[in-house]
Design a protein around this motif. Sequence first.
Motif, short mmCIF file in Angstrom:
data_model
loop_
_atom_site.label_atom_id
_atom_site.label_comp_id
_atom_site.label_asym_id
_atom_site.label_seq_id
_atom_site.Cartn_x
_atom_site.Cartn_y
_atom_site.Cartn_z
N ALA A 128 -3.39 60.31 -13.92
CA ALA A 128 -3.88 59.98 -15.37
C ALA A 128 -2.88 60.28 -16.52
O ALA A 128 -2.30 59.58 -17.37
CB ALA A 128 -5.08 60.47 -16.02
N ASP A 129 -2.20 61.53 -16.25
CA ASP A 129 -1.13 61.60 -17.09
C ASP A 129 0.26 60.67 -17.01
O ASP A 129 0.77 60.35 -17.70
CB ASP A 129 -0.61 63.25 -17.00
N GLU A 130 0.42 60.44 -15.45
CA GLU A 130 1.55 59.61 -15.24
C GLU A 130 1.25 58.08 -15.58
O GLU A 130 1.95 57.26 -16.21
CB GLU A 130 1.77 59.52 -13.65
N LEU A 131 -0.07 57.80 -15.80
CA LEU A 131 -0.46 56.46 -16.18
C LEU A 131 -0.64 56.33 -17.79
O LEU A 131 -0.72 55.34 -18.24
CB LEU A 131 -1.75 55.87 -15.67
N ASP A 132 -0.41 57.44 -18.45
CA ASP A 132 -0.77 57.49 -19.69
C ASP A 132 -2.06 56.92 -20.21
O ASP A 132 -2.19 56.49 -20.92
CB ASP A 132 0.29 56.86 -20.65
N ILE A 133 -3.08 57.57 -19.45
CA ILE A 133 -4.47 57.20 -19.98
C ILE A 133 -5.36 58.27 -19.85
O ILE A 133 -4.72 59.36 -18.89
CB ILE A 133 -4.70 56.09 -18.92
N SER A 134 -6.65 58.23 -20.06
CA SER A 134 -7.36 59.54 -19.64
C SER A 134 -8.00 59.55 -18.34
O SER A 134 -8.17 58.50 -17.96
CB SER A 134 -8.61 59.41 -20.94
N PRO A 135 -8.31 60.68 -18.09
CA PRO A 135 -9.00 60.96 -16.70
C PRO A 135 -10.37 59.92 -16.72
O PRO A 135 -10.70 59.43 -15.59
CB PRO A 135 -9.55 62.28 -16.58
#
Length: 229
Positions: A16-23
């Motif tokens: 999620a951090d790498e995709l810049d979205i929330s879990p």
Amino acid sequence: MKNVSGQEYQTPRQAADELDISPQTLRAYSGLVEKTTGRADYFHRDQNNGRLYSAQNIADLARVNQIKKEHNKTLKDAISEVFEQQIIKSAEPAESSAATVPATTAATSATPQISSDSLAPILYTLKQLTDQNAEVVTQIHQLKTQLDETNHNYEHLLKAIEVRNTASANAASQSVANSSAAVAPSAASATSTASQAPKPASASSLSMASSSAITAPKKSFWAKFFGRD
């Protein structure tokens, strides 16, 4: 980062951090990918049945997010475009086996399965809405209390104004009554004084006196000198 059978996988938080979205968004994406491709095992699972994401999985999800934003497509359409080959492959065995299984079995397998991961964003949103509604209800109760207090103060002010007006009217009436009582004796005294004043001589009396003075005979010089008529 986890190493499974010589291949490295990332945890949901890392992906999620790498995709810049929330879990939560990542879970929604992953659940819809599994549903669209028809493969519940599309993502690798750990011993706790949690999803793990390979570098290819993350690249595919990044592509989904890009198509969704840049081309203004729905999430389902973006996933269908990115995972088109996987969808075709998963559909081929299903079509071949559909001829050999009973119609009831085929209908059952065609029923979409809703995973708990795909429901997570919806449940999270419902939780937020419930909390917001509770806060709004609390604010409404506070406003009602303030309005009740304001109404009470307004009624108290109206009563005070009414009492003051009544007192002013009574004082004015008493002042008028006192003034009338003071004027009445003064008028009576003036009338009595006027009745006791001497009356001036009448015109007839003055006329008679003047006539007497005119008709009286004048004395001569010698009469006056000798005191004789």
